[in-house]
Scaffold this motif. Structure first.
Motif, short mmCIF file in Angstrom:
data_model
loop_
_atom_site.label_atom_id
_atom_site.label_comp_id
_atom_site.label_asym_id
_atom_site.label_seq_id
_atom_site.Cartn_x
_atom_site.Cartn_y
_atom_site.Cartn_z
N UNK A 27 16.72 47.58 -45.55
CA UNK A 27 17.40 46.47 -46.22
C UNK A 27 16.83 46.28 -47.62
N UNK A 28 17.62 45.73 -48.54
CA UNK A 28 17.19 45.52 -49.93
C UNK A 28 15.92 44.71 -50.00
N UNK A 29 15.81 43.70 -49.15
CA UNK A 29 14.63 42.83 -49.19
C UNK A 29 13.37 43.62 -48.85
N UNK A 30 13.49 44.52 -47.84
CA UNK A 30 12.33 45.33 -47.43
C UNK A 30 11.90 46.25 -48.56
N UNK A 31 12.91 46.77 -49.31
CA UNK A 31 12.58 47.67 -50.43
C UNK A 31 11.87 46.89 -51.53
N UNK A 32 12.38 45.69 -51.81
CA UNK A 32 11.74 44.86 -52.86
C UNK A 32 10.31 44.52 -52.47
N UNK A 33 10.11 44.14 -51.21
CA UNK A 33 8.76 43.78 -50.74
C UNK A 33 7.84 44.98 -50.85
N UNK A 34 8.34 46.18 -50.50
CA UNK A 34 7.52 47.39 -50.54
C UNK A 34 7.10 47.70 -51.98
N UNK A 35 8.05 47.52 -52.90
CA UNK A 35 7.73 47.82 -54.30
C UNK A 35 6.65 46.87 -54.82
N UNK A 36 6.78 45.60 -54.46
CA UNK A 36 5.77 44.62 -54.89
C UNK A 36 4.44 44.94 -54.24
N UNK A 37 4.49 45.39 -53.00
CA UNK A 37 3.25 45.73 -52.28
C UNK A 37 2.56 46.91 -52.94
N UNK A 38 3.40 47.88 -53.39
CA UNK A 38 2.83 49.05 -54.08
C UNK A 38 2.04 48.59 -55.31
N UNK A 39 2.66 47.69 -56.05
CA UNK A 39 2.03 47.20 -57.26
C UNK A 39 0.75 46.45 -56.94
N UNK A 40 0.81 45.67 -55.88
CA UNK A 40 -0.37 44.90 -55.49
C UNK A 40 -1.51 45.83 -55.08
N UNK A 41 -1.16 46.90 -54.32
CA UNK A 41 -2.21 47.84 -53.90
C UNK A 41 -2.82 48.52 -55.10
#
Lengths: 250, 403
Positions: free
Chosen positions: B191-205
């Motif tokens: 889902x779009x929301x999961x993709x957005x969360x993953x991208x933000x998580x990548x940045x956070x990591x």
């Protein structure tokens, strides 16, 4: 039985035998042993000539049916000797012949119930007795029809036993007993299930068979009204043959 | 005179009714054997139909049918460089269950290696093979889909362009064929929301690990789609299927590929054996044993029926013996009826089976050789089952007529 046709030629020409049809001496049949021993037949001796019809009389439990079973090689005697025709069939405590083969070639049976095969027509029931004795099917059927005609039930030949009256069934049973030209016919109360008129007809039929076909006929019966049909009678009581007497001529 | 036939004719209704009962019992036996064979056929269908000589799977695994196997798609290109390899294609397979048109749609999605593999090898009974690399689907008729139907899966809509027949998975689910790219898109759809969360998580990591040490552009790229990040690599496939050119020994080609440390290679037969002795093994054995059990039960019931039929004829058998009938006459009466009863049952079982089995939800495969084998078994059972009756008949004394 004057309304029935005359005997088939093959049967009527049968030659008299110099031996009695059955000669049994000292027949004893014992069931159980010790305290439970029962002597159903005790030292019985029987002689029946070919062409003779003999009644075996006696009260219930006298041992008549057991004696018939002994003479018919259905059960072995405990002691005694049986000769049928010129063959000794039982002696020294054992059968002297292959009894299955001997029964189908020399003996005929008729019982209180006709005991016809329920799935065979009248003519097939008679035919079967001959086919069992290796008579070819076509010949067996022709002779079966001949016998049914002789006994006055030819028009019922293609009916199943359930479609025949009691008297007709017994006539078919007699035809079956005659199928292999036996020297001895054993009948166990063959008229018990019939009314007096039909019973007498059947008894007269046995007399006709005995005299015209030169077979020995031994009939167990309670029916004293038809005693005049028999050449003589034997009486049994408590397993013993008590006495015999000549019947009045018919 | 045939006494068995005369007796049957006399009690025809009863005989037919008894034969029908035995027939239905044998139909269940036949059906169970058919389910067993159907299970084996469904299990090996894909391996057999794919026509691959070699299966390249993740190193140390037994392939996609036994366990999870993940390979980079680049293996396909590497395999093509091996002498003797004429054709290599990616294999992607996964089962989905979605709601479609108000009903659950459960299908096994199968990837076709577009453009080399367009599904021309499939048994298409209606419609056509794939003509474009995306958004077209060939589905099995048992899925209930019709040509022209548009099925939404993930973020895309797939048009059914062809229908196959009898293409089902080892678990009986209908197969649906799309291009490998589409199969992966369906498999890894988020889902779009999961993709957005993953991208933000990548940045956070990235910030947590590489704070003050990473170029700013790395952070910019981390929030882009996965396909745009070279470091993440391409999607993985389950296996790569290889065909060997004529004149080359598949075993030799296979052993050369198997020398690569990151893959394992299985021949067609090895992959088939892995399937039969792996995922469907227990079910196969269970059904096989149940079929044997049913056969034993059928034998016992037939024996009881024949014994009862003999008991009904005891008086007649006694009379036959009294008349001096040979033992063979009595044996023939019982054994012929037993065989005729078995034959009638088998015939009915076959006729009923042909009518009923196609309506079963899973495949029931009854081969002529199976019917022939069952006929021999039924003959054996009939004869064995008549032994009880024969024993009883042989024990009958002629004096039973007197009773």
């Amino acid at each position: 039985m004057t309304d029935t046709p005359s005997a088939p030629a093959a049967l009527a020409n049968a030659a008299p035998d110099e031996f009695p049809a059955v000669a049994a001496t000292g027949l004893t049949k014992t069931y159980g042993d010790g305290h439970t021993e029962v002597r159903a037949v005790c030292e019985a001796s029987v002689n029946v000539a070919r062409g003779e019809i003999v009644a075996l009389l006696g009260p219930s439990g006298a041992g008549k049916s057991t004696l018939l079973a002994l003479l018919g090689l259905i059960v072995p005697p405990s002691t005694g000797r049986i000769a049928i025709g010129d063959q000794v069939v039982f002696a020294d405590g054992q059968f002297q012949v292959r009894i299955q083969r001997f029964r189908r070639e020399h003996l005929g049976f008729v019982f209180q119930n006709a005991n016809l095969m329920p799935f065979l027509t009248a003519v097939e029931n008679v035919q079967l007795a001959m086919e069992i004795n290796d008579v070819p099917s076509r010949a067996a059927r022709a002779r079966a029809m001949e016998l049914l005609d002789y006994l006055g039930v030819a028009e019922r030949a293609d009916h199943l036993p359930t479609k025949l009256s009691g008297g007709e069934q017994q006539r078919v049973a007699v035809a079956r007993a005659l199928a292999n030209e036996p020297s001895l016919i054993l009948a166990d109360e063959p008229t018990a299930a019939l009314d007096s008129v039909r019973g007498r007809q059947v008894m007269e039929l046995f007399r006709k068979v005995a005299h015209e076909q030169n077979a020995a006929v031994l009939v167990v019966t309670h029916d004293h009204r038809a005693l005049d049909v028999f050449d003589r009678s034997l009486e049994m009581e408590d397993g013993k043959l008590r006495r015999g007497r000549r019947a009045l001529p018919v | 005179m045939n006494l068995a036939l005369k007796d049957i004719r006399h009690g025809l209704g009863r005989f037919v009714l008894t034969g029908t009962g035995i027939g239905m019992l044998l139909m269940v036996v036949m059906g169970m054997a058919g389910i067993y064979r159907g299970l084996v056929e469904e299990a090996t269908l894909l391996v057999d139909r794919s026509g691959a000589d070699l299966w390249i799977v993740q190193s140390g695994t037994r392939g996609p049918f036994a366990e999870i196997s993940r390979l980079p798609r680049s293996i396909e290109d590497r395999a093509l460089t091996v002498p003797g390899v004429i054709h290599a294609r990616s294999f992607v397979s996964h089962t989905i269950q979605r709601e479609y048109d108000g009903r659950p749609l459960r299908v096994m999605i199968q990837g076709l290696s577009w453009p080399t593999d367009r599904g021309a090898w499939l048994p298409i009974v209606s419609g056509r093979a794939l003509r474009q690399g995306h958004y077209e689907m060939i589905a099995d008729a048992s899925s209930g889909l019709k040509p022209g139907e548009r099925v939404p899966l993930g973020k895309d809509i797939y048009t059914v362009v062809g229908l196959t027949q009898l293409m089902t998975s080892s678990s009986g689910d209908p197969m649906a064929f799309v291009s490998v790219a589409d199969a992966l898109a369906i498999q890894f759809d988020q889902p779009g929301e999961a993709i957005r969360v993953e991208r933000i998580a990548r940045l956070a990591r990235l910030e947590n690990i590489d704070l003050h040490r990473t170029q700013p552009q790395v952070g910019d790229r981390a929030v882009q789609p996965a396909g745009a990040i070279p470091a993440l690599g391409t999607a993985m496939v389950s296996a790569v299927l290889v065909n060997v050119a004529p004149g080359y020994d598949p075993m030799v080609v296979g052993s050369r590929i198997a020398a690569w440390p990151d893959v394992s290679v299985y021949s067609h037969n090895e992959q088939r054996d892995l399937l039969l002795h792996g995922s469907v093994d227990r079910a196969r054995r269970q059904i096989g044993l149940f079929a044997v059990l049913l056969l034993v039960v059928a034998g016992v019931i037939m024996a009881l029926i024949l014994y009862t039929l003999t008991l009904d004829k005891i008086h007649d058998i006694a009379m036959l013996k009294l008349m001096g009938a040979r033992t063979t006459v009595i044996l023939a009466l019982i054994m012929q009826q037993a065989v005729l009863l078995g034959g009638l049952g088998l015939g009915l079982a076959y006729a009923l089976g042909r009518w009923i089995f196609p309506h079963f939800p899973r495949r029931v495969v009854v081969l002529d050789e199976d019917v022939a084998r069952l006929a021999v078994i039924v003959l054996g059972i009939s004869l064995a089952a008549s032994v009880l009756g024969i024993r009883k008949a042989l024990g009958v004394e002629p004096n039973e007529v007197l009773s």
